[in-house]
Structures are given as C-alpha cells and as structure tokens.
Design a protein around this motif. Structure first.
Motif, short mmCIF file in Angstrom:
data_model
loop_
_atom_site.label_atom_id
_atom_site.label_comp_id
_atom_site.label_asym_id
_atom_site.label_seq_id
_atom_site.Cartn_x
_atom_site.Cartn_y
_atom_site.Cartn_z
N TYR A 38 0.84 -1.20 0.00
CA TYR A 38 0.00 0.00 0.00
C TYR A 38 0.88 1.25 0.00
N ARG A 83 2.29 1.66 -3.46
CA ARG A 83 1.28 2.13 -4.42
C ARG A 83 1.02 3.62 -4.25
N SER A 142 -6.21 -5.46 -1.40
CA SER A 142 -5.75 -4.73 -0.22
C SER A 142 -6.81 -4.71 0.88
N LYS A 149 -7.15 -7.92 4.42
CA LYS A 149 -7.19 -7.55 5.84
C LYS A 149 -8.48 -8.02 6.49
N1 URA Z 1 -8.16 0.96 1.53
C1 URA Z 1 -7.24 -0.04 1.60
O1 URA Z 1 -7.05 -0.62 2.64
N2 URA Z 1 -6.55 -0.35 0.47
C2 URA Z 1 -6.74 0.27 -0.70
O2 URA Z 1 -6.09 -0.07 -1.66
C3 URA Z 1 -7.70 1.30 -0.75
C4 URA Z 1 -8.40 1.62 0.37
#
Ligand code: URA
Length: 433
Positions: free
Chosen positions: A165, A168, A183, A187
């Motif tokens: 993240y 990115r 992403s 989680k």
């Molecule tokens: N929230 C996230 O956890 N990841 C993303 O890529 C975008 C929003």
C-alpha cells in the motif's frame, strides 16, 4: 520463473498462474523481492488488470503473508462491515455494538483516516484512554463478552499489504480495482469472519466518483469474498454530501452516542439500520427483514446498544464518563458559524470541500504518521433539500487555530450552493449488490 519474467507476462496482458502470484507476493513479503520489481508489477496490474481468479489468488496470498485471527472459539456468527471511506462516516461506531446485542460477533479491525476521509480508529482514540492496539487474546475476550471489538491493524496482519500500500501510494498505482480489492479484502478476511458487508461509497467525497466505478469495485470484492467461502453483500451509498451532521473525531463520537440513544440524524440512523439488517441476514440470525428491523430498533430504544458500546470502551481502557457526559470530551477553542449568504434551499453540501476543510483544521492527516487534532471539525451541517434563511448557520466550524480557520472558511464557502427552489434530495442507498 524469474520475477522479471512474471512482470513481463502481466505487462503483456496475460493472466498469471496461481504459482506465479504466490511466489511473487511471498518473496516480496519476505523482503527477497525489491520494491522496484513490486512497483513494476503494481503498474502492470494497474494497466492490464486481473481476472477474478487472479484477484482472488492475490488476495489470498496477501492475507497469508501474516497471521490470521483465530476466532474459532467464538460460537456466534462472525460478521463485519467495511466502508471504502467518506466524510462523516461514523456508521461502524453505532453498527458494531448494535448488531452485537442482536446476536452477532463483530471482530472489527479498522483503519485510520487518510486524505479527506475519516477513520474509525481516530474517532475511537478521541475517547481518552481507548486502546486500539489490543493483543489477539484481549480482542477475542472483548468480543466474547460484548459481542464486538474495534481495534487497529497489527504488524502481523497482512504485512504484504502494508508494504504494497505504501508503495502504491508513491507510484501512482492506488486506483486499481484488483489492487484495491486485494488490499481491502486480505485484511478483512484475516479477521476470521464468516461474512462481510461492504459500504462502497460513491460521489465527490469518495474514492469512487461514479456509480459505475463503485459497482465494479463492489462486484470485484463480493466475488473474491464469495470465492473464499464468505457470505457477502455490498451497498453502494451516496457520498456527495457528508453523512450525518458532523465531521471531525470528537464531534462524530458525540453524534454516534446520540444515534445509539435513538436520537441520531435520519441518514446515519437509516444507513446503520440498513447495514445491520444485511449483517443479520448474512449471519442468519433474523427470521425476516421486518423481524431484524424490529430487534434493531428495540436495541436502540431500550439502551442496550449504547450499553454494549459503553462496555466495549470500558474493556478497551476508555474513559466511559465521556459517554454519560460528552461535555467531558476535548472541545475546540473556537466555534463559529458559517452564515448562509442567501435564503433558499441547500442544493449542495459538497463532501469533498467539507472533507478538505476538516483536514485543514487538523481533523485529518495527509501523511500516515501525522497526529490529528481530535476536537476540530464541523457540526450542525445543513443537508441538501433543507430550507435556509440568509444569515442562518450552514454549519458550525470548530477550530483551534485562527490561520487554519480562515483557510477552512474559504473551502467551506464553496462547499455550499443555495437554490431558490427545492432540489431533489439524493438517495442514500444507490444500489445493492
Ligand atoms: N483501503 C485499503 O485498505 N486499500 C486500498 O487499496 C484502498 C483503500
């Protein structure tokens, strides 16, 4: 296969095999693959996309890069909600204790605010003492006693996502549906849930500006969740104006407490109930939609949802006196109204400008390591379709700094548009997936 060959394959638009995706992500998570190769892969994915199968494998590989929360000792259906983020979105604070008292277990691992969107963790941390960094054993114990616990991402949860993240963020590869899907879902799926409801926000104050993009993201996430055997649902909801009448951490906690007391704003209450119904349906604990609604409304009316919130805060070290007496929460030094320049109807209360004003005031952050000022933000937000007279407040600004206040005022002035005739009030829930 060498990593560069896998990058070339994606660059040329081919689907990657399960083995290729897993070896690439595992090497990255272990620190054996450098950031520049991961960045090249992220850009290739950004440009060429991924099939649903590839996206599901990417999600699974990222999820397995760290620990999975073991919720097997919790006997209730484990259901969570995730929002893609908006302004004034405090639904989780009300929703988690509400569905907990109706019979679900909610193991909610939330994030901080970033950019103009607020974060559940910042809101909860504005309650003095509230700990978001519980150990897994503490997390499970709170869920067992209360039915819900809201904490932050641990270092061990999906570490590949944490690294990716950040990468990115600085390589122009955030806005990619497969990368966002993996992403978010890696989680959420690491939380040990049976089902997940998604709030995909759409509009000026959201990541996804159009309903078409929001739908594509929702479908992608629902597909991945289902492929992993989870019950899934998504609502696409409006984020052209803020949700509720407050934005800013303490102000949103106060509004959440009022909503848990059954006297919250109509839009926040309605959206919370809609998500609660979806969660109860997925958790198979309600006979019908009507039965779920009745149970939920009772839990708001009889104080049981508020008691669950109070107990969660207490078990997580928070000062519960602020729940009984929100005046104890930190308040901003300056509170000034923004007067309406003319009479008429509110035609626009732009979530993006209001979100930016909150960041300027200090309620949000522009870098992940920045501190936030819990007390600042805006309250008494007038909403689209409401009548207003010249000079009446469009909202109240809460500030701790004169220079920030004047910057915020400029943004807030352009947030509002007043029309002579009553405009169409936007629908809150645009679509159900
Ligand atoms: N929230 C996230 O956890 N990841 C993303 O890529 C975008 C929003």
């Amino acid at each position: 296969m060498l990593p560069q060959w896998i990058i070339e394959k994606k660059r040329d638009g081919h689907a990657l095999s399960e083995e290729e995706i897993r070896s690439f992500i595992n090497a990255y998570a272990r620190g054996e693959l450098p950031d520049y190769q991961m960045a090249a892969m992220a850009m290739a994915i950004y440009l060429k996309g991924m099939t649903p199968k590839e996206t599901a494998v990417l999600t699974d590989a990222m999820m397995r890069s760290g620990d999975l929360v073991d919720t097997s000792s919790i006997r209730k259906p484990k259901v969570d909600k995730h929002s893609t983020g908006g302004i004034g979105d405090k639904v989780s604070l009300v929703l988690a204790p509400l569905v907990a008292v109706c019979g679900l277990a909610v193991p909610m691992i939330s994030g901080r605010g970033l950019g103009i969107t607020g974060g559940t963790l910042d809101k909860l941390e504005s309650i003095p003492g509230y700990r978001t960094n519980l150990s897994e054993a503490e997390f499970i114990a709170v869920i067992k006693e209360v039915g819900c616990s809201i904490i932050g991402q641990t270092k061990q949860l999906a570490p590949a996502d944490k690294k990716l993240y950040a990468l990115r963020d600085v390589t122009g590869t955030v806005a990619s549906i497969p990368l966002i899907t993996a992403s978010i879902m890696c989680k959420k799926l690491a939380e040990g849930i049976d089902a997940l409801v998604l709030d995909v926000k759409c509009g000026k104050g959201a990541f996804m500006r159009t309903q078409k993009d929001a739908r594509a993201l929702a479908l992608s996430m629902v597909r991945v969740g289902k492929a992993m055997g989870k019950g899934m649902a998504a609502l696409i909801t409006d984020m052209n104006q803020p949700l509720g009448r407050t934005a800013g951490n303490v102000l949103e906690v106060i509004e959440s407490i009022e909503t848990l007391q059954g006297r919250g704003p109509a839009d926040l209450t309605e959206l919370t109930l809609a998500f609660a119904e979806e969660m109860m349906r997925l958790g198979k604990i309600a006979k019908s939609k009507a039965a779920a609604r009745k149970q939920l409304e009772t839990a708001l009316r009889d104080g049981s949802a508020l008691r669950a919130f109070r107990r969660m805060v207490e078990l997580q070290g928070g000062d519960v006196r602020v729940i009984d007496d929100p005046a104890r929460l930190p308040r901003a030094r300056i509170q000034v109204p923004l007067p309406a320049p003319s009479s008429g109807y509110i035609a626009q209360a732009d979530a993006e400008s209001i979100g930016k004003a909150c960041v300027v005031l200090g309620a949000g952050r522009t870098r992940t390591d920045e501190a936030v000022d819990f007390a600042v933000g805006v309250s008494s937000i007038r909403k689209i379709g409401e009548p207003v007279r010249k000079g009446e407040p469009l909202l109240i600004i809460h500030a701790n700094d004169e220079a920030r206040l004047s910057q915020a005022k400029e943004l807030l002035k352009i947030a509002y548009r007043i029309a002579k005739s009553k405009p169409r009030v936007p629908r809150l829930i645009l679509e159900r997936i």
